[in-house]
Design a protein around this motif. Structure first.
Motif, PDB file in Angstrom:
ATOM      1  N   TYR A 210       1.021  -1.284  -0.114  1.00  0.00           N
ATOM      2  CA  TYR A 210      -0.152   0.058   0.285  1.00  0.00           C
ATOM      3  C   TYR A 210       1.081   1.204  -0.224  1.00  0.00           C
ATOM      4  O   TYR A 210       0.498   2.196  -0.828  1.00  0.00           O
ATOM      5  CB  TYR A 210      -1.184   0.200   1.352  1.00  0.00           C
ATOM      6  N   ASN A 211       1.954   1.228   0.794  1.00  0.00           N
ATOM      7  CA  ASN A 211       3.105   2.144   1.059  1.00  0.00           C
ATOM      8  C   ASN A 211       3.705   2.908  -0.195  1.00  0.00           C
ATOM      9  O   ASN A 211       4.304   3.861  -0.270  1.00  0.00           O
ATOM     10  CB  ASN A 211       3.693   2.402   2.314  1.00  0.00           C
ATOM     11  N   ILE A 212       3.910   1.410  -1.192  1.00  0.00           N
ATOM     12  CA  ILE A 212       5.078   2.073  -2.242  1.00  0.00           C
ATOM     13  C   ILE A 212       5.045   3.089  -2.795  1.00  0.00           C
ATOM     14  O   ILE A 212       5.698   3.450  -3.096  1.00  0.00           O
ATOM     15  CB  ILE A 212       5.177   0.686  -3.232  1.00  0.00           C
ATOM     16  N   PRO A 213       3.370   3.312  -3.510  1.00  0.00           N
ATOM     17  CA  PRO A 213       4.006   5.285  -4.575  1.00  0.00           C
ATOM     18  C   PRO A 213       4.000   6.000  -3.615  1.00  0.00           C
ATOM     19  O   PRO A 213       4.926   6.670  -4.477  1.00  0.00           O
ATOM     20  CB  PRO A 213       2.236   4.456  -4.229  1.00  0.00           C
ATOM     21  N   SER A 214       3.846   6.127  -2.181  1.00  0.00           N
ATOM     22  CA  SER A 214       3.773   7.427  -1.243  1.00  0.00           C
ATOM     23  C   SER A 214       5.472   7.172  -1.227  1.00  0.00           C
ATOM     24  O   SER A 214       6.564   8.582  -1.020  1.00  0.00           O
ATOM     25  CB  SER A 214       3.211   7.489  -0.306  1.00  0.00           C
ATOM     26  N   ALA A 215       6.942   5.594  -1.229  1.00  0.00           N
ATOM     27  CA  ALA A 215       8.324   6.057  -0.944  1.00  0.00           C
ATOM     28  C   ALA A 215       8.519   4.610  -1.611  1.00  0.00           C
ATOM     29  O   ALA A 215       9.789   3.844  -1.418  1.00  0.00           O
ATOM     30  CB  ALA A 215       8.192   5.568   0.716  1.00  0.00           C
ATOM     31  N   PRO A 216       8.587   4.885  -2.910  1.00  0.00           N
ATOM     32  CA  PRO A 216       9.531   3.688  -3.652  1.00  0.00           C
ATOM     33  C   PRO A 216      10.979   4.072  -3.586  1.00  0.00           C
ATOM     34  O   PRO A 216      11.659   3.060  -3.323  1.00  0.00           O
ATOM     35  CB  PRO A 216       8.982   4.233  -4.664  1.00  0.00           C
ATOM     36  N   GLU A 217      11.805   5.044  -3.475  1.00  0.00           N
ATOM     37  CA  GLU A 217      13.182   4.614  -3.551  1.00  0.00           C
ATOM     38  C   GLU A 217      13.185   4.928  -1.602  1.00  0.00           C
ATOM     39  O   GLU A 217      14.338   3.629  -2.120  1.00  0.00           O
ATOM     40  CB  GLU A 217      14.071   6.087  -3.101  1.00  0.00           C
ATOM     41  N   ARG A 218      12.559   4.406  -1.022  1.00  0.00           N
ATOM     42  CA  ARG A 218      12.595   3.895   0.551  1.00  0.00           C
ATOM     43  C   ARG A 218      12.490   2.960   0.748  1.00  0.00           C
ATOM     44  O   ARG A 218      13.082   2.122   1.284  1.00  0.00           O
ATOM     45  CB  ARG A 218      11.838   4.751   1.141  1.00  0.00           C
ATOM     46  N   TYR A 219      12.198   2.292   0.388  1.00  0.00           N
ATOM     47  CA  TYR A 219      11.059   1.083  -0.028  1.00  0.00           C
ATOM     48  C   TYR A 219      12.597  -0.385  -0.354  1.00  0.00           C
ATOM     49  O   TYR A 219      12.604  -0.708  -0.779  1.00  0.00           O
ATOM     50  CB  TYR A 219       9.954   0.733  -0.935  1.00  0.00           C
ATOM     51  N   ALA A 220      12.772   0.232  -1.905  1.00  0.00           N
ATOM     52  CA  ALA A 220      13.980   0.116  -2.316  1.00  0.00           C
ATOM     53  C   ALA A 220      15.557  -0.124  -1.807  1.00  0.00           C
ATOM     54  O   ALA A 220      16.065  -1.595  -1.574  1.00  0.00           O
ATOM     55  CB  ALA A 220      14.025   0.888  -3.622  1.00  0.00           C
ATOM     56  N   GLN A 221      15.350   0.228  -0.933  1.00  0.00           N
ATOM     57  CA  GLN A 221      16.622   0.710   0.066  1.00  0.00           C
ATOM     58  C   GLN A 221      16.453  -0.346   1.326  1.00  0.00           C
ATOM     59  O   GLN A 221      17.498  -1.609   1.412  1.00  0.00           O
ATOM     60  CB  GLN A 221      16.775   1.833   0.449  1.00  0.00           C
ATOM     61  N   VAL A 222      15.448  -0.713   1.915  1.00  0.00           N
ATOM     62  CA  VAL A 222      15.083  -1.738   2.153  1.00  0.00           C
ATOM     63  C   VAL A 222      14.970  -3.158   1.403  1.00  0.00           C
ATOM     64  O   VAL A 222      15.917  -3.908   2.535  1.00  0.00           O
ATOM     65  CB  VAL A 222      13.132  -1.897   2.825  1.00  0.00           C
TER      66      VAL A 222
END
Length: 367
Positions: free
Chosen positions: A275-287
Motif C-alpha cells: 500500500y505504501n510503495i507509491p508514496s515512498a518507492p526509493e525508501r522501500y527500494a533501500q529496504v
C-alpha cells in the motif's frame, strides 16, 4: 550497557540497589538462579514476581503496585520479553509515586522516576529495553494505549543473546519479525531521521540475514547475536521516530483477538508495504537492498522485490500468512478498521495517508 553472551551474571556487581524487585516469566526462573544468588551473596534483598500475561493491562499494573507498595523497593529489574520489560518500566515509575497510572497515558506526562531500572531482554524483538514506550491494554475499551516518556528508558541494559537460545521457534520468528518491522517502519516514515536511518538499515540487514537461521537452530550463537543486535537497533529507533501503519493496524489483532504482537505485525507487514510503495518507492527500494535483493533500474520493481522477500521470510519461518488462518471472522474486519483509525499517534508517521476504507482494504488483502 552490557552486550554479549554471558553478560547477565557479572551484572549483579553493577547493581547499587539494596531492595530489588525482579519481574520475569516462569521458564526463566531456573536460568537466572545464579544471577539471583549473586545478588543475595552481595547482601541484596530480592523480591521475585512471576509474570504470565502476554498482553499487559492496566489491571496487571495496578495489582502489582498494590502487591509491592510497602516493600520499599529501590531497584526494578525486568528479565523477559517486551511485556515483562514494559511492566518493569512502569513499576519503576509508579511505585511510591504521586502519579496514578491513568494520568501517565500519552506522551511526556510522567513527571519523574525515583527507582533504578534495569532491563534484560530474553527475546530479540520488541526493543523495549531501550525505548521510551510502554504499551498497555485499557480494559475500559479493550484498546492498546501508549505511555511515552524519557523516564521509561532504563539506567542499565543487558543484551545477553545466550538468554534467547531456548526461546521456541514460533516466538523467535514472531519477535524477530517485530524487530524487523520496527526497523523498517522507522526507515520508511514521515519523520525519518538520518541518524536513525543508520540503525534502521543495519537492523534490517542483520535480522533479514539471520532470522531464519535463529528460528531453525536456536543454538546458533552467531545468528542469535545478530538478531539481538538488530532488535536493539530497532528499539533505539522507537523513541526518535517510532512505528507507523503496520503497528497501528496490528493493535486491534492483539487487543481484540489476543494475537501475539509480533505475529500481528508479520500478518500485515507485506500488505502495508504494498500500500505504501507509491508514496515512498526509493525508501522501500533501500529496504529491499538491505534485505539482500538485487537493485533494479526501477525503484518500484526493487521495492516490490523487498515485499516478496518479506513474504518468503514469513513463509520459511512457518508463520501464518492470512488472518483467516487465525479464525478471525471476516465480519470483524470493519470494526478492526475503525479501531485501527484510533491509533493516530502511529498513523501520522505512515508515508501514505490511511483512511478507514484503506484500512479495511488492507485487512481484506491480509484476510
Amino acid at each position: 550497557m552490557f552486550v554479549g553472551n554471558g553478560t547477565l551474571e557479572p551484572l549483579a556487581n553493577e547493581i547499587e540497589g539494596s531492595r530489588i524487585l525482579i519481574i520475569t516469566i516462569p521458564p526463566l526462573v531456573s536460568g537466572i538462579k545464579e544471577f539471583i544468588d549473586n545478588l543475595k551473596r552481595l547482601k541484596r534483598t530480592v523480591f521475585l514476581d512471576i509474570y504470565i500475561n502476554d498482553e499487559p493491562s492496566f489491571i496487571d499494573i495496578e495489582g502489582l503496585l498494590e502487591k509491592f507498595k510497602d516493600h520499599d523497593i529501590d531497584t526494578v529489574i525486568g528479565i523477559g520479553g517486551g511485556s515483562v520489560l514494559d511492566v518493569a518500566k512502569l513499576l519503576s515509575v509508579l511505585l511510591d509515586h504521586h502519579q496514578v497510572l491513568k494520568d501517565t497515558v500519552g506522551n511526556g506526562l510522567i513527571s519523574s522516576r525515583a527507582k533504578r531500572l534495569i532491563c534484560v531482554p530474553t527475546t530479540a524483538g520488541t526493543g523495549s529495553e531501550v525505548s521510551p514506550n510502554v504499551i498497555l491494554i485499557d480494559p475500559s475499551d479493550d484498546q492498546k494505549k501508549g505511555i511515552i516518556s524519557p523516564f521509561l528508558v532504563p539506567d542499565i541494559v543487558c543484551i545477553d543473546p545466550s538468554l534467547t537460545h531456548t526461546v521456541p521457534q514460533e516466538v523467535t520468528a514472531a519477535t524477530g519479525l517485530d524487530a524487523l518491522t520496527h526497523c523498517l517502519e522507522a526507515y520508511v516514515n514521515k519523520h525519518a531521521h538520518p541518524m536513525m536511518d543508520l540503525y534502521a538499515l543495519e537492523g534490517i540487514k542483520l535480522i533479514g540475514a539471520n532470522i531464519l537461521r535463529a528460528v531453525r537452530n536456536g543454538e546458533d550463537e552467531h545468528a542469535r547475536y545478530q538478531v539481538a543486535i538488530g532488535s536493539l537497533y530497532g528499539g533505539l529507533c522507537l523513541g526518535p521516530v517510532n512505528t507507523a501503519g503496520v503497528h497501528a493496524l496490528a493493535y486491534p489483532l492483539g487487543s481484540g483477538y489476543h494475537v501475539p504482537h509480533g505475529l500481528s505485525n508479520a500478518l500485515l507487514l507485506p500488505h502495508v508495504m504494498r500500500y505504501n510503495i507509491p508514496s515512498a518507492p526509493e525508501r522501500y527500494a533501500q529496504v529491499a537492498i538491505a534485505l539482500g535483493c538485487e537493485r533494479d533500474v526501477s525503484h518500484n520493481n526493487t521495492a516490490k522485490a523487498g515485499v516478496e522477500k518479506i513474504e518468503k521470510i514469513i513463509k520459511d519461518c512457518k508463520m501464518p500468512a492470512r488472518l483467516r488462518d487465525l479464525k478471525i471472522p471476516r465480519n470483524a474486519l470493519p470494526q478492526m478498521a475503525e479501531d485501527a483509525m484510533k491509533i493516530t499517534r502511529l498513523l501520522v508517521n505512515n508515508p501514505r495517508d490511511i483512511q478507514l476504507k484503506d484500512a479495511l482494504d488492507i485487512y481484506n488483502s491480509a484476510y
